[in-house]
Design a protein around this motif. Structure first.
Motif, PDB file in Angstrom:
ATOM      1  N   LEU A 162       0.831  -1.205   0.000  1.00 28.03           N
ATOM      2  CA  LEU A 162       0.000   0.000   0.000  1.00 28.03           C
ATOM      3  C   LEU A 162       0.868   1.258   0.000  1.00 28.03           C
ATOM      4  O   LEU A 162       0.611   2.205  -0.756  1.00 28.03           O
ATOM      5  N   ASN A 163       1.880   1.272   0.837  1.00 25.64           N
ATOM      6  CA  ASN A 163       2.755   2.446   0.899  1.00 25.64           C
ATOM      7  C   ASN A 163       3.522   2.678  -0.396  1.00 25.64           C
ATOM      8  O   ASN A 163       3.767   3.814  -0.787  1.00 25.64           O
ATOM      9  N   GLU A 164       3.895   1.581  -1.046  1.00 25.40           N
ATOM     10  CA  GLU A 164       4.658   1.696  -2.287  1.00 25.40           C
ATOM     11  C   GLU A 164       3.769   1.846  -3.513  1.00 25.40           C
ATOM     12  O   GLU A 164       4.263   2.090  -4.615  1.00 25.40           O
ATOM     13  N   GLY A 165       2.457   1.679  -3.323  1.00 28.83           N
ATOM     14  CA  GLY A 165       1.539   1.758  -4.462  1.00 28.83           C
ATOM     15  C   GLY A 165       1.759   0.647  -5.462  1.00 28.83           C
ATOM     16  O   GLY A 165       1.627   0.843  -6.667  1.00 28.83           O
ATOM     17  N   GLN A 166       2.084  -0.530  -4.960  1.00 24.88           N
ATOM     18  CA  GLN A 166       2.447  -1.657  -5.828  1.00 24.88           C
ATOM     19  C   GLN A 166       1.511  -2.847  -5.637  1.00 24.88           C
ATOM     20  O   GLN A 166       1.957  -3.989  -5.578  1.00 24.88           O
ATOM     21  N   LEU A 167       0.216  -2.601  -5.521  1.00 21.55           N
ATOM     22  CA  LEU A 167      -0.740  -3.695  -5.409  1.00 21.55           C
ATOM     23  C   LEU A 167      -0.767  -4.499  -6.704  1.00 21.55           C
ATOM     24  O   LEU A 167      -0.586  -3.968  -7.799  1.00 21.55           O
ATOM     25  N   GLU A 168      -1.010  -5.788  -6.583  1.00 20.00           N
ATOM     26  CA  GLU A 168      -0.980  -6.678  -7.743  1.00 20.00           C
ATOM     27  C   GLU A 168      -2.105  -6.375  -8.728  1.00 20.00           C
ATOM     28  O   GLU A 168      -3.181  -5.918  -8.332  1.00 20.00           O
ATOM     29  N   PRO A 169      -1.888  -6.670 -10.008  1.00 22.62           N
ATOM     30  CA  PRO A 169      -2.986  -6.619 -10.973  1.00 22.62           C
ATOM     31  C   PRO A 169      -4.087  -7.584 -10.539  1.00 22.62           C
ATOM     32  O   PRO A 169      -3.819  -8.592  -9.869  1.00 22.62           O
ATOM     33  N   LEU A 170      -5.319  -7.301 -10.924  1.00 19.94           N
ATOM     34  CA  LEU A 170      -6.468  -8.085 -10.466  1.00 19.94           C
ATOM     35  C   LEU A 170      -6.307  -9.594 -10.672  1.00 19.94           C
ATOM     36  O   LEU A 170      -6.539 -10.364  -9.729  1.00 19.94           O
ATOM     37  N   PRO A 171      -5.939 -10.097 -11.859  1.00 19.57           N
ATOM     38  CA  PRO A 171      -5.843 -11.559 -12.034  1.00 19.57           C
ATOM     39  C   PRO A 171      -4.844 -12.210 -11.076  1.00 19.57           C
ATOM     40  O   PRO A 171      -5.108 -13.289 -10.533  1.00 19.57           O
ATOM     41  N   ASP A 172      -3.713 -11.553 -10.856  1.00 18.77           N
ATOM     42  CA  ASP A 172      -2.729 -12.097  -9.912  1.00 18.77           C
ATOM     43  C   ASP A 172      -3.244 -12.035  -8.483  1.00 18.77           C
ATOM     44  O   ASP A 172      -3.049 -12.973  -7.698  1.00 18.77           O
ATOM     45  N   ALA A 173      -3.895 -10.934  -8.132  1.00 18.91           N
ATOM     46  CA  ALA A 173      -4.427 -10.785  -6.777  1.00 18.91           C
ATOM     47  C   ALA A 173      -5.470 -11.859  -6.481  1.00 18.91           C
ATOM     48  O   ALA A 173      -5.492 -12.432  -5.386  1.00 18.91           O
ATOM     49  N   ILE A 174      -6.327 -12.149  -7.442  1.00 17.97           N
ATOM     50  CA  ILE A 174      -7.360 -13.167  -7.237  1.00 17.97           C
ATOM     51  C   ILE A 174      -6.724 -14.517  -6.904  1.00 17.97           C
ATOM     52  O   ILE A 174      -7.107 -15.184  -5.936  1.00 17.97           O
ATOM     53  N   ILE A 175      -5.738 -14.921  -7.673  1.00 16.34           N
ATOM     54  CA  ILE A 175      -5.112 -16.223  -7.447  1.00 16.34           C
ATOM     55  C   ILE A 175      -4.312 -16.227  -6.152  1.00 16.34           C
ATOM     56  O   ILE A 175      -4.449 -17.133  -5.318  1.00 16.34           O
ATOM     57  N   ASP A 176      -3.495 -15.213  -5.943  1.00 13.34           N
ATOM     58  CA  ASP A 176      -2.615 -15.209  -4.776  1.00 13.34           C
ATOM     59  C   ASP A 176      -3.391 -15.088  -3.460  1.00 13.34           C
ATOM     60  O   ASP A 176      -3.055 -15.755  -2.471  1.00 13.34           O
ATOM     61  N   GLU A 177      -4.414 -14.251  -3.426  1.00 11.05           N
ATOM     62  CA  GLU A 177      -5.218 -14.120  -2.206  1.00 11.05           C
ATOM     63  C   GLU A 177      -5.954 -15.426  -1.904  1.00 11.05           C
ATOM     64  O   GLU A 177      -6.084 -15.822  -0.740  1.00 11.05           O
ATOM     65  N   ASN A 178      -6.436 -16.083  -2.924  1.00 10.34           N
ATOM     66  CA  ASN A 178      -7.143 -17.342  -2.707  1.00 10.34           C
ATOM     67  C   ASN A 178      -6.196 -18.447  -2.266  1.00 10.34           C
ATOM     68  O   ASN A 178      -6.548 -19.250  -1.393  1.00 10.34           O
TER      69      ASN A 178
END
Length: 266
Positions: A125-141
């Motif tokens: 969050l501090n670095e503004g480097q949140l994952e792209p949506l497709p990667d976030a979906i897989i990694d969070e799951n």
């Protein structure tokens, strides 16, 4: 963007600081009476995250983003320290230096993974480097499916063996989430070709059904434990703790499904 940064930062800290605080209590309850240094450290972390939680709840969403960025850094440091503490405990257990304690090695590893997740999220969050949506979906799951599988195993081991039906249900959930985790890891290894909207939508739909079912089981178990209607050594707060984490996972699935359907980023 500033408003989103503040909102998401405070939301993460409010949720996870309470989780870290409760981890301190659960670890403390699992130590032997002679483990005075470890107990003292657990009490210290409880106090640290209790103060962080109170501060996060007091800060308004209109707080200056620079103040939130500094707060994130402060909390990230605290999360790093408790991660080190948890890994130290795991090392002591695995080298047989805490015989007779009641903290499962998998439980200590579990809570350290959550501390690592927390500090990484604040750094992103501090670095503004949140994952792209497709990667976030897989990694969070992948992350949360492992958490849910662990929860089922803990519940099965902490229920009294005479609660045969509930123990069997917990084992069934453990198996179900192990399989879902394997499927998620397979989807992950097929990236980027696997990151199509139809596959990701089906992935979320399937996980939602199982997570909702486990959430309902946890809620029922929590209510029975609070009413002293089942036999277990599960602390009532632990029962509520794992229920809240399942609710958190369902909330994330909701957000991901909204994003896949074209809703604005949040």
């Amino acid at each position: 963007m500033a408003d989103s940064f503040v909102t998401q930062s405070l939301e993460e800290i409010r949720f996870w600081s309470r989780i870290m605080k409760e981890h301190s209590l659960f670890l403390k309850l699992g130590f032997r009476c002679e483990d005075t240094q470890l107990i003292q450290e657990a009490n210290g972390f409880y106090s640290v995250f209790e103060q962080i939680e109170a501060k996060a709840n007091a800060l308004p969403l209109t707080t200056d983003p620079q103040q939130i960025r500094a707060f994130n850094t402060e909390v990230c440091t605290a999360a790093s320290h408790i991660w080190v503490y948890k890994r130290k405990i795991l090392g002591l257990i695995l080298t047989c230096k805490l015989p007779g304690g009641n903290n499962f090695p998998l439980l200590v590893d579990h809570v350290s993974r959550e501390a690592n997740y927390f500090r990484n999220r604040l750094h992103e969050l501090n670095e503004g480097q949140l994952e792209p949506l497709p990667d976030a979906i897989i990694d969070e799951n992948v992350f949360f499916l492992k958490i849910m599988a662990d929860h089922a195993k803990f519940i099965g081991h902490l229920l009294d063996p005479s609660e045969r039906k509930l123990v069997e249900q917990a084992r069934d959930f453990s198996h179900d989430f192990d399989q879902l985790l394997f499927q998620a890891q397979d989807l992950s290894s097929m990236r980027p070709q696997s990151q199509t909207t139809p596959l990701l939508t089906q992935f979320l739909d399937q996980n939602r059904v199982s997570v909702a079912s486990l959430r309902d089981f946890k809620k029922a178990a929590r209510d029975l434990i609070e009413a002293c209607r089942i036999k277990s050594i599960i602390h009532p707060l632990l029962a509520d703790h794992v229920y809240r984490e399942a609710e958190r996972f369902l909330h994330l699935i909701d957000l991901f499904e909204q994003r896949l359907a074209g809703a604005p980023a949040n």
